[in-house]
Scaffold this active site. Structure first.
Site, short mmCIF file in Angstrom:
data_model
loop_
_atom_site.label_atom_id
_atom_site.label_comp_id
_atom_site.label_asym_id
_atom_site.label_seq_id
_atom_site.Cartn_x
_atom_site.Cartn_y
_atom_site.Cartn_z
N GLY A 214 0.83 -1.22 0.00
CA GLY A 214 0.00 0.00 0.00
C GLY A 214 0.85 1.25 0.00
O GLY A 214 0.63 2.17 0.79
N ALA A 215 1.82 1.28 -0.93
CA ALA A 215 2.84 2.34 -0.86
C ALA A 215 2.56 3.55 -1.75
O ALA A 215 3.31 4.52 -1.71
CB ALA A 215 4.20 1.76 -1.23
N SER B 138 -1.47 0.50 15.13
CA SER B 138 -2.12 1.78 15.43
C SER B 138 -2.25 1.90 16.94
O SER B 138 -2.35 0.87 17.64
CB SER B 138 -3.52 1.81 14.81
OG SER B 138 -4.28 2.88 15.36
N TYR C 254 -11.33 -2.51 13.36
CA TYR C 254 -9.99 -1.94 13.12
C TYR C 254 -9.08 -2.19 14.32
O TYR C 254 -7.93 -2.61 14.16
CB TYR C 254 -10.17 -0.44 12.86
CG TYR C 254 -8.90 0.29 12.48
CD1 TYR C 254 -8.35 0.17 11.20
CD2 TYR C 254 -8.27 1.14 13.38
CE1 TYR C 254 -7.20 0.86 10.85
CE2 TYR C 254 -7.12 1.84 13.04
CZ TYR C 254 -6.59 1.70 11.77
OH TYR C 254 -5.45 2.39 11.43
N ALA D 107 -9.31 -4.54 16.57
CA ALA D 107 -8.99 -5.97 16.66
C ALA D 107 -7.88 -6.32 15.66
O ALA D 107 -6.94 -7.06 15.99
CB ALA D 107 -10.24 -6.81 16.38
N LYS E 9 -5.58 -4.30 14.46
CA LYS E 9 -4.32 -3.65 14.83
C LYS E 9 -3.72 -4.27 16.09
O LYS E 9 -2.48 -4.34 16.23
CB LYS E 9 -4.53 -2.14 14.99
CG LYS E 9 -4.90 -1.44 13.68
CD LYS E 9 -3.80 -1.57 12.65
CE LYS E 9 -4.09 -0.87 11.35
NZ LYS E 9 -2.98 -0.97 10.38
P1 NAP Z 1 -4.56 5.71 3.21
O1 NAP Z 1 -4.03 7.05 2.87
O2 NAP Z 1 -6.02 5.46 3.18
O3 NAP Z 1 -3.79 4.62 2.32
C1 NAP Z 1 -4.10 3.27 2.42
C2 NAP Z 1 -3.15 2.50 1.54
O4 NAP Z 1 -3.43 1.11 1.72
C3 NAP Z 1 -3.30 2.81 0.07
O5 NAP Z 1 -2.02 2.93 -0.50
C4 NAP Z 1 -4.02 1.60 -0.49
O6 NAP Z 1 -3.65 1.24 -1.82
C5 NAP Z 1 -3.50 0.51 0.45
N1 NAP Z 1 -4.37 -0.66 0.45
C6 NAP Z 1 -5.61 -0.79 0.99
N2 NAP Z 1 -6.09 -2.02 0.78
C7 NAP Z 1 -5.13 -2.69 0.09
C8 NAP Z 1 -5.03 -4.01 -0.42
N3 NAP Z 1 -6.02 -4.89 -0.27
N4 NAP Z 1 -3.89 -4.37 -1.09
C9 NAP Z 1 -2.88 -3.48 -1.24
N5 NAP Z 1 -2.92 -2.21 -0.77
C10 NAP Z 1 -4.04 -1.83 -0.13
O7 NAP Z 1 -4.14 5.29 4.70
P2 NAP Z 1 -2.88 5.68 5.60
O8 NAP Z 1 -3.35 6.63 6.62
O9 NAP Z 1 -1.71 6.00 4.76
O10 NAP Z 1 -2.68 4.28 6.33
C11 NAP Z 1 -1.54 3.45 6.13
C12 NAP Z 1 -1.44 2.50 7.31
O11 NAP Z 1 -1.28 3.26 8.51
C13 NAP Z 1 -2.70 1.65 7.52
O12 NAP Z 1 -2.33 0.35 7.94
C14 NAP Z 1 -3.42 2.37 8.64
O13 NAP Z 1 -4.26 1.53 9.36
C15 NAP Z 1 -2.24 2.85 9.46
N6 NAP Z 1 -2.55 3.94 10.38
C16 NAP Z 1 -2.96 5.15 9.91
C17 NAP Z 1 -3.25 6.17 10.82
C18 NAP Z 1 -3.68 7.54 10.39
O14 NAP Z 1 -4.02 8.34 11.27
N7 NAP Z 1 -3.69 7.87 9.11
C19 NAP Z 1 -3.12 5.92 12.19
C20 NAP Z 1 -2.71 4.68 12.62
C21 NAP Z 1 -2.41 3.69 11.71
P3 NAP Z 1 -4.41 1.72 -3.18
O15 NAP Z 1 -4.65 3.21 -3.05
O16 NAP Z 1 -3.43 1.36 -4.25
O17 NAP Z 1 -5.68 0.92 -3.28
#
Ligand code: NAP
Length: 245
Positions: free
Chosen positions: A9-10, A139, A152, A154, A156
């Protein structure tokens, strides 16, 4: 030769910042994406401009077959994986009584099952090399729980137990497994929240403001370093002091 890092998911958000930070730290980078093809290709160019190799690889990592195929393609096009960052994640927030089995399954399979599939594949490469770094994005919600996020939280929390188990299984083979637990980070996952909700959250953060994807990326790069070889099974919160546990 540079080691290869695969970030799931980069193409955007935190994953994108991690991919760039690892490239700045001289890792070659495999950029996994699911839907964001254009953004992934643009990121590959940006990474290559930093002087390392990169490639974009489409796969829905919640599907075990696609995860397996992803690693096959990465090995063929670049190298075996030395650093795996389990970053792909989604939310389907709602109170428990309204949560449908589909909401539960989608979040668990994307956030937790994907880490199982990808880590298992990566460990084949890492065990052979007797070197590896697995960094999983959990998280703070996995530590504290959160109303409206039972699925979510569960997933994490599950990633933390998973990380510690892998750390114990592989510590003697030069492979570390650690988790980063971000707090509230400015990405598309959080931009759906209304400004007044964001203000309430920011008021609960000792640092006084929400975090940036780069804050998380720097913690991931720390765990990926050669010098971090004696650090395993840890959970590092990157949350402006929100949890302190
Ligand atoms: P985001 O901007 O919504 O990005 C999510 C990413 O995950 C996207 O690149 C998406 O890819 C990818 N993805 C989703 N489902 C996928 C799948 N089935 N296969 C491959 N890639 C997939 O979210 P983010 O905030 O950057 O979150 C990244 C990580 O950090 C997540 O694990 C999230 O739970 C964690 N996190 C975020 C926060 C926060 O406050 N933002 C806090 C704690 C933890 P595509 O766009 O290519 O579909």
């Amino acid at each position: 030769m540079a080691r290869l890092a695969l970030v799931t998911g980069a193409a955007r958000g935190i994953g994108r910042a991690i991919a760039l930070e690892l490239a700045r730290n001289s890792f070659d980078v495999a950029v996994n994406f699911n839907h964001s093809a254009e953004a992934a290709e643009a990121l590959v160019k940006e990474i290559e401009a930093l002087g390392v190799r990169a490639g974009a690889f489409q796969a829905d990592v919640s599907d075990s077959k696609q995860a397996e195929e992803l690693f096959r393609k990465v090995r063929e096009a670049l190298d075996p994986v030395g650093v795996l960052v389990n970053n792909a994640g989604i939310t389907r927030d709602t109170l428990l009584m309204r949560m449908k089995p589909e909401d539960w399954d989608a979040v668990l399979s994307t956030n937790l099952n994907s880490a199982f599939y990808c880590t298992k594949e990566a460990l084949r490469d890492m065990a052979r090399a007797r070197w590896g770094r697995i960094v999983t994005i959990s998280s703070v919600v996995g530590l504290t729980g959160n109303a409206g996020q039972a699925n979510y939280a569960a997933s994490k929390a599950g990633l933390i137990g998973f990380t510690k188990s892998i750390a114990r299984e592989y510590a003697a083979r030069g492979i570390t497994a650690n988790a980063v637990a971000p707090g509230f980070i400015d990405t598309s996952m959080t931009e759906v929240l209304k400004d007044d909700v964001k203000a309430v959250i920011a008021a609960q953060i000792p640092a006084g403001h929400i975090g940036a994807p780069e804050d998380v990326a720097r913690a991931v790069a720390f765990f990926a370093r050669e010098e971090s070889s004696y650090i395993t099974g840890q959970v590092l919160a990157v949350d402006g002091g929100m949890t302190m546990c």
